[in-house]
Write a protein that holds these residues in place. Structure first.
Motif, PDB file in Angstrom:
ATOM      1  N   GLY A 101       1.349  -1.536  -0.026  1.00  0.00           N
ATOM      2  CA  GLY A 101      -0.014   0.004  -0.180  1.00  0.00           C
ATOM      3  C   GLY A 101       0.933   1.027  -0.360  1.00  0.00           C
ATOM      4  N   LEU A 102       1.988   0.803   0.391  1.00  0.00           N
ATOM      5  CA  LEU A 102       2.960   2.019   1.093  1.00  0.00           C
ATOM      6  C   LEU A 102       3.540   2.464   0.085  1.00  0.00           C
ATOM      7  N   LEU A 103       3.939   1.280  -1.242  1.00  0.00           N
ATOM      8  CA  LEU A 103       4.779   2.045  -2.119  1.00  0.00           C
ATOM      9  C   LEU A 103       3.607   2.218  -3.518  1.00  0.00           C
ATOM     10  N   CYS A 104       2.101   1.700  -3.702  1.00  0.00           N
ATOM     11  CA  CYS A 104       1.203   2.165  -4.235  1.00  0.00           C
ATOM     12  C   CYS A 104       0.893   3.140  -3.918  1.00  0.00           C
ATOM     13  N   GLY A 105       0.881   4.372  -2.862  1.00  0.00           N
ATOM     14  CA  GLY A 105       0.573   5.120  -2.659  1.00  0.00           C
ATOM     15  C   GLY A 105       1.610   6.435  -2.704  1.00  0.00           C
ATOM     16  N   GLY A 106       2.676   5.797  -2.897  1.00  0.00           N
ATOM     17  CA  GLY A 106       3.830   6.584  -3.015  1.00  0.00           C
ATOM     18  C   GLY A 106       3.891   6.901  -5.170  1.00  0.00           C
ATOM     19  N   PHE A 107       3.035   5.530  -5.410  1.00  0.00           N
ATOM     20  CA  PHE A 107       3.900   5.450  -6.606  1.00  0.00           C
ATOM     21  C   PHE A 107       2.426   6.973  -7.664  1.00  0.00           C
ATOM     22  N   VAL A 108       1.527   6.109  -7.139  1.00  0.00           N
ATOM     23  CA  VAL A 108       0.113   7.377  -7.563  1.00  0.00           C
ATOM     24  C   VAL A 108       0.800   8.735  -7.285  1.00  0.00           C
ATOM     25  N   TYR A 109       1.023   8.574  -6.207  1.00  0.00           N
ATOM     26  CA  TYR A 109       1.312  10.863  -5.475  1.00  0.00           C
ATOM     27  C   TYR A 109       2.051  11.133  -6.757  1.00  0.00           C
ATOM     28  N   ILE A 110       2.965   9.791  -7.343  1.00  0.00           N
ATOM     29  CA  ILE A 110       4.423  10.965  -7.674  1.00  0.00           C
ATOM     30  C   ILE A 110       4.084  11.643  -9.383  1.00  0.00           C
ATOM     31  N   MET A 111       2.622  10.564  -9.205  1.00  0.00           N
ATOM     32  CA  MET A 111       2.318  11.030 -11.052  1.00  0.00           C
ATOM     33  C   MET A 111       1.807  11.417 -10.931  1.00  0.00           C
ATOM     34  N   GLY A 112       1.022  12.209  -9.859  1.00  0.00           N
ATOM     35  CA  GLY A 112       0.284  13.460  -9.623  1.00  0.00           C
ATOM     36  C   GLY A 112       1.498  14.586  -9.891  1.00  0.00           C
ATOM     37  N   LEU A 113       2.138  14.615  -9.157  1.00  0.00           N
ATOM     38  CA  LEU A 113       3.294  15.242  -9.288  1.00  0.00           C
ATOM     39  C   LEU A 113       3.549  15.962 -10.307  1.00  0.00           C
ATOM     40  N   CYS A 114       3.998  15.213 -11.385  1.00  0.00           N
ATOM     41  CA  CYS A 114       4.082  14.666 -12.619  1.00  0.00           C
ATOM     42  C   CYS A 114       3.194  15.578 -13.639  1.00  0.00           C
ATOM     43  N   GLU A 115       2.047  15.741 -12.843  1.00  0.00           N
ATOM     44  CA  GLU A 115       1.311  16.271 -14.118  1.00  0.00           C
ATOM     45  C   GLU A 115      -0.211  15.291 -14.350  1.00  0.00           C
ATOM     46  N   SER A 116       0.159  14.474 -13.567  1.00  0.00           N
ATOM     47  CA  SER A 116      -0.876  13.139 -14.614  1.00  0.00           C
ATOM     48  C   SER A 116      -1.960  13.353 -13.179  1.00  0.00           C
ATOM     49  N   SER A 117      -3.136  12.749 -14.296  1.00  0.00           N
ATOM     50  CA  SER A 117      -4.521  12.988 -13.222  1.00  0.00           C
ATOM     51  C   SER A 117      -4.687  11.973 -12.581  1.00  0.00           C
ATOM     52  N   VAL A 118      -4.127  11.836 -11.245  1.00  0.00           N
ATOM     53  CA  VAL A 118      -4.624  10.548 -10.959  1.00  0.00           C
ATOM     54  C   VAL A 118      -5.664  11.136  -9.748  1.00  0.00           C
ATOM     55  N   THR A 119      -6.318  10.062  -8.902  1.00  0.00           N
ATOM     56  CA  THR A 119      -7.228   9.970  -7.865  1.00  0.00           C
ATOM     57  C   THR A 119      -7.311   8.738  -6.671  1.00  0.00           C
ATOM     58  N   VAL A 120      -7.859   8.412  -6.400  1.00  0.00           N
ATOM     59  CA  VAL A 120      -7.404   7.508  -4.780  1.00  0.00           C
ATOM     60  C   VAL A 120      -8.021   6.001  -5.510  1.00  0.00           C
ATOM     61  N   ARG A 121      -9.349   6.302  -7.209  1.00  0.00           N
ATOM     62  CA  ARG A 121      -9.517   5.199  -7.275  1.00  0.00           C
ATOM     63  C   ARG A 121      -7.758   4.610  -8.073  1.00  0.00           C
ATOM     64  N   HIS A 122      -7.097   5.069  -8.417  1.00  0.00           N
ATOM     65  CA  HIS A 122      -5.880   4.820  -9.264  1.00  0.00           C
ATOM     66  C   HIS A 122      -5.673   4.162  -8.065  1.00  0.00           C
ATOM     67  N   PHE A 123      -5.096   4.494  -6.407  1.00  0.00           N
ATOM     68  CA  PHE A 123      -4.977   3.656  -6.194  1.00  0.00           C
ATOM     69  C   PHE A 123      -5.703   2.962  -4.831  1.00  0.00           C
ATOM     70  N   ILE A 124      -6.844   2.584  -5.496  1.00  0.00           N
ATOM     71  CA  ILE A 124      -7.625   1.396  -4.688  1.00  0.00           C
ATOM     72  C   ILE A 124      -6.719   0.292  -6.075  1.00  0.00           C
ATOM     73  N   GLY A 125      -7.559   0.863  -7.216  1.00  0.00           N
ATOM     74  CA  GLY A 125      -6.935  -0.304  -8.622  1.00  0.00           C
ATOM     75  C   GLY A 125      -5.818  -0.871  -8.276  1.00  0.00           C
ATOM     76  N   GLY A 126      -4.764  -0.219  -8.236  1.00  0.00           N
ATOM     77  CA  GLY A 126      -3.609  -0.297  -7.658  1.00  0.00           C
ATOM     78  C   GLY A 126      -2.832  -1.312  -6.980  1.00  0.00           C
ATOM     79  N   PHE A 127      -3.218  -0.916  -6.280  1.00  0.00           N
ATOM     80  CA  PHE A 127      -3.069  -2.405  -4.488  1.00  0.00           C
ATOM     81  C   PHE A 127      -3.844  -3.017  -4.796  1.00  0.00           C
ATOM     82  N   ALA A 128      -5.636  -2.942  -5.136  1.00  0.00           N
ATOM     83  CA  ALA A 128      -6.149  -4.594  -5.069  1.00  0.00           C
ATOM     84  C   ALA A 128      -5.224  -5.274  -5.956  1.00  0.00           C
ATOM     85  N   SER A 129      -5.125  -4.839  -7.382  1.00  0.00           N
ATOM     86  CA  SER A 129      -4.914  -5.795  -8.718  1.00  0.00           C
ATOM     87  C   SER A 129      -3.469  -6.665  -7.721  1.00  0.00           C
TER      88      SER A 129
END
Length: 211
Positions: A101-129
């Motif tokens: 979960g920590l790595l997934c959250g960190g990855f999604v957060y970094i994507m947001g910093l890179c101006e990608s459009s990410v939401t909590v759904r991306h975290f849930i989706g990545g973590f679930a898979s």
């Protein structure tokens, strides 16, 4: 198991057993980032790197839970100790899921910093898979007593899922292939993956206790 004993077991396992796998997972994330690019992506495009890399991270973190006792003689010695071997394995699963979960959250957060459009759904989706495929690797490694089988089984599923896509019920890439990113069916599949992963983990420990 006292808190002092728990702390010692946790510290030893994190340093000696978990750290190499954690670093391997970080390396995989960095490699995917460099190869695929994570900048200025829309919501569906952002789902692709998350759903591609996090299942592999889940396999790397959860499959080797039994690896320290891969030798049957070592396992017998561990089981003879006062601390329950099953309790140690459950502890390893818990911290592996936490760091997933920590790595997934960190990855999604970094994507947001890179101006990608990410939401909590991306975290849930990545973590679930990641959790689902990691639980699969954990299960097959446990029942076969082979970490190689544990790695191979989820990767076969990963490849098949990538090839057949939506025809598989437990779809790892449902956000990537979605026509409507906010379709409730998509997030429903992710919750189904989490539930299936929990059942797989529970099934193994129940089988181990009553065998």
């Amino acid at each position: 198991m006292g808190f002092q004993t728990l702390g010692k077991i946790l510290g030893v396992n994190l340093r000696r057993n978990f750290l190499p796998h954690f670093l391997a997972a970080v390396f995989i994330i960095i490699a995917f980032t460099l190869l695929m690019g994570i900048s200025a992506l829309n919501e569906v495009q952002s789902a692709r790197p998350v759903e591609m890399v996090m299942p592999i991270v889940g396999v790397i973190l959860l499959t080797p839970v039994f690896h320290p006792e891969r030798d049957e003689n070592i396992r017998d010695v561990v089981r003879s100790k006062k601390t329950s071997y099953e309790a140690i394995c459950i502890l390893r699963v818990i911290y592996s899921v936490f760091f997933l979960g920590l790595l997934c959250g960190g990855f999604v957060y970094i994507m947001g910093l890179c101006e990608s459009s990410v939401t909590v759904r991306h975290f849930i989706g990545g973590f679930a898979s990641g959790l689902f495929l990691g639980a699969m690797g954990f299960f097959f490694a446990g029942i076969s007593r082979s970490v190689i089988v544990g790695y191979m089984s989820p990767m076969i599923y990963y490849t098949a899922n990538y090839a057949f896509g939506r025809r598989i019920i437990f779809d790892l890439f449902s956000m990537t292939t979605a026509t409507d990113f906010y379709d409730s069916h998509i997030i429903g599949i992710k919750y189904l993956l989490i539930a299936a992963a929990a059942l797989i983990l529970l099934l193994y420990f129940v089988m181990d206790i009553y065998k």
